[in-house]
Write a protein that holds these residues in place. Structure first.
Motif, PDB file in Angstrom:
ATOM      1  N   GLN A 288      60.012  29.416  55.148  1.00 45.88           N
ATOM      2  CA  GLN A 288      59.569  28.028  55.135  1.00 45.88           C
ATOM      3  C   GLN A 288      58.359  27.800  56.044  1.00 45.88           C
ATOM      4  O   GLN A 288      57.659  26.798  55.905  1.00 45.88           O
ATOM      5  N   HIS A 289      58.115  28.717  56.984  1.00 46.56           N
ATOM      6  CA  HIS A 289      56.950  28.605  57.851  1.00 46.56           C
ATOM      7  C   HIS A 289      55.819  29.549  57.409  1.00 46.56           C
ATOM      8  O   HIS A 289      54.856  29.741  58.136  1.00 46.56           O
ATOM      9  N   GLY A 290      55.975  30.134  56.243  1.00 46.57           N
ATOM     10  CA  GLY A 290      55.001  31.113  55.777  1.00 46.57           C
ATOM     11  C   GLY A 290      53.589  30.587  55.697  1.00 46.57           C
ATOM     12  O   GLY A 290      52.623  31.279  56.021  1.00 46.57           O
ATOM     13  N   GLN A 291      53.456  29.307  55.261  1.00 45.21           N
ATOM     14  CA  GLN A 291      52.106  28.759  55.104  1.00 45.21           C
ATOM     15  C   GLN A 291      51.409  28.600  56.443  1.00 45.21           C
ATOM     16  O   GLN A 291      50.220  28.888  56.580  1.00 45.21           O
ATOM     17  N   PHE A 292      52.148  28.130  57.463  1.00 47.25           N
ATOM     18  CA  PHE A 292      51.558  28.041  58.794  1.00 47.25           C
ATOM     19  C   PHE A 292      51.165  29.428  59.289  1.00 47.25           C
ATOM     20  O   PHE A 292      50.091  29.629  59.855  1.00 47.25           O
ATOM     21  N   CYS A 293      52.040  30.404  59.073  1.00 58.28           N
ATOM     22  CA  CYS A 293      51.798  31.756  59.585  1.00 58.28           C
ATOM     23  C   CYS A 293      50.622  32.431  58.890  1.00 58.28           C
ATOM     24  O   CYS A 293      49.842  33.144  59.529  1.00 58.28           O
ATOM     25  N   ILE A 294      50.481  32.221  57.590  1.00 63.66           N
ATOM     26  CA  ILE A 294      49.351  32.853  56.895  1.00 63.66           C
ATOM     27  C   ILE A 294      48.036  32.271  57.396  1.00 63.66           C
ATOM     28  O   ILE A 294      47.037  32.971  57.525  1.00 63.66           O
ATOM     29  N   ASN A 295      48.033  30.982  57.711  1.00 63.58           N
ATOM     30  CA  ASN A 295      46.827  30.381  58.297  1.00 63.58           C
ATOM     31  C   ASN A 295      46.481  31.042  59.629  1.00 63.58           C
ATOM     32  O   ASN A 295      45.315  31.329  59.920  1.00 63.58           O
ATOM     33  N   ILE A 296      47.493  31.294  60.447  1.00 67.80           N
ATOM     34  CA  ILE A 296      47.270  31.921  61.756  1.00 67.80           C
ATOM     35  C   ILE A 296      46.723  33.330  61.577  1.00 67.80           C
ATOM     36  O   ILE A 296      45.730  33.726  62.210  1.00 67.80           O
ATOM     37  N   VAL A 297      47.349  34.114  60.704  1.00 69.38           N
ATOM     38  CA  VAL A 297      46.947  35.505  60.515  1.00 69.38           C
ATOM     39  C   VAL A 297      45.541  35.595  59.919  1.00 69.38           C
ATOM     40  O   VAL A 297      44.718  36.418  60.345  1.00 69.38           O
ATOM     41  N   GLN A 298      45.250  34.753  58.954  1.00 67.83           N
ATOM     42  CA  GLN A 298      43.930  34.810  58.327  1.00 67.83           C
ATOM     43  C   GLN A 298      42.823  34.400  59.295  1.00 67.83           C
ATOM     44  O   GLN A 298      41.729  34.967  59.273  1.00 67.83           O
ATOM     45  N   ALA A 299      43.096  33.424  60.148  1.00 72.41           N
ATOM     46  CA  ALA A 299      42.114  33.060  61.162  1.00 72.41           C
ATOM     47  C   ALA A 299      41.899  34.214  62.139  1.00 72.41           C
ATOM     48  O   ALA A 299      40.775  34.483  62.584  1.00 72.41           O
ATOM     49  N   TRP A 300      42.966  34.900  62.469  1.00 74.92           N
ATOM     50  CA  TRP A 300      42.870  36.059  63.370  1.00 74.92           C
ATOM     51  C   TRP A 300      42.065  37.177  62.707  1.00 74.92           C
ATOM     52  O   TRP A 300      41.234  37.832  63.329  1.00 74.92           O
ATOM     53  N   MET A 301      42.284  37.405  61.427  1.00 72.53           N
ATOM     54  CA  MET A 301      41.558  38.445  60.707  1.00 72.53           C
ATOM     55  C   MET A 301      40.051  38.207  60.721  1.00 72.53           C
ATOM     56  O   MET A 301      39.247  39.139  60.684  1.00 72.53           O
ATOM     57  N   ALA A 302      39.661  36.937  60.776  1.00 68.58           N
ATOM     58  CA  ALA A 302      38.238  36.602  60.772  1.00 68.58           C
ATOM     59  C   ALA A 302      37.580  36.843  62.130  1.00 68.58           C
ATOM     60  O   ALA A 302      36.356  36.804  62.233  1.00 68.58           O
ATOM     61  N   ASP A 303      38.384  37.091  63.153  1.00 71.46           N
ATOM     62  CA  ASP A 303      37.862  37.328  64.507  1.00 71.46           C
ATOM     63  C   ASP A 303      37.685  38.828  64.711  1.00 71.46           C
ATOM     64  O   ASP A 303      38.628  39.540  65.043  1.00 71.46           O
ATOM     65  N   LYS A 304      36.473  39.319  64.518  1.00 71.35           N
ATOM     66  CA  LYS A 304      36.220  40.758  64.599  1.00 71.35           C
ATOM     67  C   LYS A 304      36.541  41.320  65.975  1.00 71.35           C
ATOM     68  O   LYS A 304      36.983  42.465  66.103  1.00 71.35           O
TER      69      LYS A 304
END
Length: 908
Positions: A288-304
């Motif tokens: 149920q928190h997957g959408q929040f978590c994917i936002n966090i992970v994807q933002a992290w992925m963008a930080d080289k």
């Protein structure tokens, strides 16, 4: 003492004023009260100011809920204030409000008032209904000078945020921390805002987003720091635990980076996979928190800068949960769009590499999968493997399209088939091995199954290329041409290398001032085809690719001589060197220039490196007034003919292309040469695997005296020599003796001491004797033939433009295939609102597809909307597409209609 801006509440409006507050970061609440510019001083300054227009007096309500300054108020008297009017002092209590109101309106209606109250300021309609002084409070000034209220002024916070400031009083004692907070949260509107700002400031987050806060926390925790302890020092640890729980669903040990990261990553993955895909791991994530978590992970992925830490956390989570094993039998289609974990790429690769190497017909699926994964995270870490896989898929497609074989009766038909179609297999084989070598040199952080799969695929590619393609195409070529070789020494109906100077150089030279001819040793046809494309894409000129058959043998001595103007060719019996016409030697650049000058006095021969190394002014001096400039380039043959480096020959092909493009640009930009011809002395054969003995013949198998010999040719002085193991070549045109040429059939090598046998030339295979000729002409912007290079573009395929889910897809169509003047391009795509604020992660889309079939040039891109945002179905949203190279932007409008949107509710 530093200057700070504060706010006076006047009839509900916030107005800026200037006051001095201390900067000592160790100052306590008691010390604040004894400042030079203390509340009393501030009040005195207020009463000394001129009144606003139409005002006749000043009334100030001093709110001091904590009674922090009650003694100071009690010590005041009317003489304390400098005002043109009398300042009346009053302390409001529960039973004197009506008396005070009478004093304000009747007894002292011309005087100023300072009214001290311990009640909290509340101008809400409900509170005003019960307040006898409501009318007075509405138009009066309001002043708060308790510790929290004074910080409220400094921090620019709203009244509703004061409770939060008061709770975190310890944090705000230091000016340095206050400034850090204010940079992050300049306008706190609630206790929740204050809490978020403090957590961000303590952790050192770059902004107030959940993505930044949790990423920064995990980075700090993974580095060995103790961020939870830092939060606890300022009573923010429980708030942080609540925050993490509300955002991610994690309720475990916040001091464990592995546990927290695993929960975060698996929850994010659950948002990318079909429901039930993570069966057995339910205790590790919160769907149920997957959408929040994917936002966090994807933002992290963008930080080289933080990518390596995330990668390490992913690897540890993969190991803890044995994810590669859990998904090893999962169909690729199930997680085609998933990219949270690196193992996903590796599972896909293992599956496709294995099945392709076993001959499974999966070329369409493989090409589509490779194109999709190219746009996702972690791809660059395994890029060579996907590149190799994609090239192998194209090889498989080529094989499927030519299952009927290669059957032509006329040499010219075979030649045309090779130069328009068959050569693509040579190019694919080269591209595959470039990717294969890159994979071997890449990070070893891939499963053994991927490494072994790549080796197995290389074996399959070798078998298809050598045993099928080379064997069958050259058998067709030999069958169609052998009689003509025996009779005349060349194939009829195909341009000949011996006529190069007259038919290619002089033809078309009359309308230009100067012609440059670049001769690149061993530049075979398929490499020249790529060069032609690159020239078209990277310059304003046009490039036409033609071909000619080389002389026999297809070696440097004969090929370089054949490219020069001449009427006859001779083998020097003393040393085997090639002489032209009046016994002119051709073995060096200087000799070749002498031959050129015999025909065209204003000619120059020069080595490419000398031209490339010279400065622009020096280049002009080197060229002078030459009419024909022959530039000799040797990158491919120099690498291939060295047994220690022959396996680097495909890399040398790439280097040669770069060199020649640089030479063409220099000719155009520095020397004003608008016509450049690129050709070669011969091509080459290269196969990666060591040859079996059956693919070799001995020179002893050919009777007669051998004058000259290589791994792919022999020249004998026995004109009657004939042997079924060899193709006989008529060499009557060679002076200096009576010669017969012999070439091994198909791709067989002659046993010979010396350089390696994988890279060879000299024979009659299409790869060796098909010599490219590129004619490049620079076109100015005013020219009718001018066509500026463009980048491949995307168009959004028809859709109802309605988004009904937090995770959704769009389909892009690449409008033109890459090639000619159309360059590949990269695009960034993101969903934004009408204020251009991003509401999804940024996705990458590569427009680099070369397929002519329009149905194959589509991409399906997955997006995740940001959680915690209220989407309005009546407002427009936009897909924003940005060309990374040009910066060009286009937008498509969408409507977002969601049944439910996860919102922020942190519980503090």
């Amino acid at each position: 003492m530093a200057q700070h801006a504060h706010v006076l509440h006047l009839a509900g409006t916030r107005l800026p004023i200037r006051d001095q507050l201390p900067c000592n970061i160790h100052q306590s609440e008691e010390e604040v009260k004894t400042m030079d510019n203390n509340p009393i001083a501030q009040l005195k300054e207020r009463f000394s100011r001129p009144l606003d227009d139409y005002a006749t007096r000043r009334i100030i309500f001093w709110h001091d809920k904590d009674r922090s300054f009650e003694e100071e108020f009690d010590s005041l008297n009317e003489a304390s204030f400098r005002s043109p009017r009398t300042v009346r002092l009053a302390k409001l209590s529960n039973n004197n409000s009506f008396a005070l109101k009478r004093s304000i309106y009747r007894e002292h209606r011309d005087d100023d008032f300072l009214i001290y109250t311990t009640a909290e300021k509340d101008l809400s309609p409900k509170a005003l209904e019960k307040n006898p002084l409501a009318d007075v409070e509405i138009y009066s000034d309001h002043f708060q000078a308790d510790f929290a209220s004074m910080l409220q002024e400094e921090l620019g916070a709203a009244d509703s945020a004061v409770e939060g400031i008061r709770y975190f009083k310890t944090f705000f004692n230091a000016a340095e921390r206050r400034q850090k907070f204010k940079r992050l949260m300049p306008n706190a509107a609630s206790k929740s805002d204050v809490t978020i700002g403090i957590m961000s400031a303590i952790l050192g987050a770059t902004d107030l987003t959940t993505e930044s806060i949790i990423k920064t926390y995990l980075l700090s925790l993974s580095s060995g720091s103790e961020p939870l302890e830092a939060l606890g020092k300022f009573q923010a640890d429980q708030a942080f635990a609540t925050f993490v729980k509300q955002r991610t669903g994690y309720q475990g040990d916040l001091a464990s980076p592995d546990d927290l990261a695993t929960h975060l990553l698996l929850s994010a993955l659950s948002a990318q996979l079909p429901e039930g895909s993570l069966a057995g791991l339910e205790h590790r994530f919160s769907e149920q928190h997957g959408q929040f978590c994917i936002n966090i992970v994807q933002a992290w992925m963008a930080d080289k800068a933080a990518e390596e830490t995330l990668f390490d956390l992913c690897r540890r989570a993969e190991s803890m949960c044995d994810l590669p094993n859990q998904f090893k039998d999962t169909p690729t289609s199930k997680f085609l769009d998933a990219d949270v974990f690196p193992f996903i790429n590796e599972v896909i690769l293992s599956d496709l590499l294995r099945s392709m190497s076993e001959g499974a017909d999966r070329h369409e699926e493989t090409i589509a999968v490779s194109q999709r994964r190219k746009d996702l995270r972690w791809y660059t870490r395994v890029e060579p493997y996907f590149n190799a896989l994609e090239q192998a898929a194209h090889i498989q497609r080529f094989q499927r399209e030519h299952l009927q074989g290669f059957h032509y009766a006329k040499p010219s038909d075979v030649w045309n088939a090779y130069t328009t179609d068959w050569y693509l297999m040579d190019s694919l084989y080269r591209s595959f091995h470039n990717a294969f070598e890159a994979g071997k040199l890449a990070s070893t952080d891939v499963p053994v199954s991927v490494e072994e799969g790549l080796e197995d695929l290389a074996t399959w590619v070798e078998r298809v290329y050598v045993n099928w393609f080379l064997e069958d195409t050259n058998s067709s070529w030999i069958a169609a041409t052998e009689d003509q070789w025996r009779q005349t020494g060349h194939a009829e109906g195909i341009p000949r290398q011996r006529n190069f100077f007259d038919e290619f150089v002089l033809s078309g030279a009359s309308n230009v001032k100067r012609t440059m001819v670049i001769i690149s040793d061993a530049l075979r046809f398929e490499v020249a085809a790529e060069l032609r494309t690159r020239l078209e894409q990277n310059t304003n000129g046009s490039a036409k690719l033609l071909s000619m058959q080389s002389v026999f043998p297809s070696i440097t001595e004969f090929g370089m001589a054949a490219l020069l103007p001449h009427t006859s060719m001779k083998i020097n019996p003393a040393d085997g060197r090639i002489l032209l016409d009046e016994d002119l030697p051709t073995s060096s650049t200087e000799y070749r220039e002498s031959v050129l000058k015999k025909r065209k006095p204003r000619s120059l021969a020069i080595r490419s490196q000398r031209l490339l190394d010279a400065r622009r002014s020096e280049r002009k001096q080197l060229i002078g007034d030459s009419e024909f400039v022959f530039v000799y380039h040797n990158k491919i043959d120099a690498i291939g003919e060295n047994s220690n480096t022959e396996h680097d020959v495909f890399r040398a092909c790439d280097d040669a292309i770069d060199d020649i493009i640089a030479l063409v640009k220099s000719a155009r930009n520095d020397l004003g040469i608008s016509r450049v011809i690129v050709t070669a002395d011969h091509g080459f054969l290269y196969t990666r695997k060591p040859l079996e003995e059956y693919a070799k013949v001995s020179v002893k198998d050919a009777p007669g005296h051998v004058v000259k010999q290589g791994r792919r040719y022999m020249i004998s002085d026995d004109i009657n020599l004939d042997d079924p193991l060899f193709i006989k070549m008529n060499l009557e045109h060679i002076r200096g003796g009576t010669y017969t040429g012999l070439a091994p059939r198909t791709c067989i090598r002659i046993k010979k001491a010396g350089p390696g046998e994988n890279y060879v030339h000299g024979g009659v295979s299409l790869q060796e004797c098909c010599v490219p000729v590129i004619e490049y002409r620079n076109s100015g912007r005013g020219s009718k033939n001018f066509k500026e290079p463009s980048t491949a573009a995307f168009r959004l395929l028809p859709t109802d433009r309605r988004i009904t889910s937090m995770v959704f897809h769009i389909t892009l169509f690449q409008t033109e295939p890459v090639g000619g003047k159309v360059r590949p391009a990269e695009y960034d795509l993101v969903m934004v609102d009408s204020f251009d604020r991003e509401i999804s992660e940024v996705q990458t889309a590569h427009a680099d597809m070369e397929m002519l079939d329009e149905t194959e040039r589509t991409k399906r891109i997955q997006f995740s909307l940001k959680a915690g945002v209220q989407y309005d179905s009546k407002k427009p949203y936009f897909l924003k597409c940005i060309n990374r190279r040009t910066g060009e932007i286009w937008r498509e409008q969408f409507q977002i209609v969601l049944a439910f949107t996860p919102m922020d509710d942190f519980g503090f």
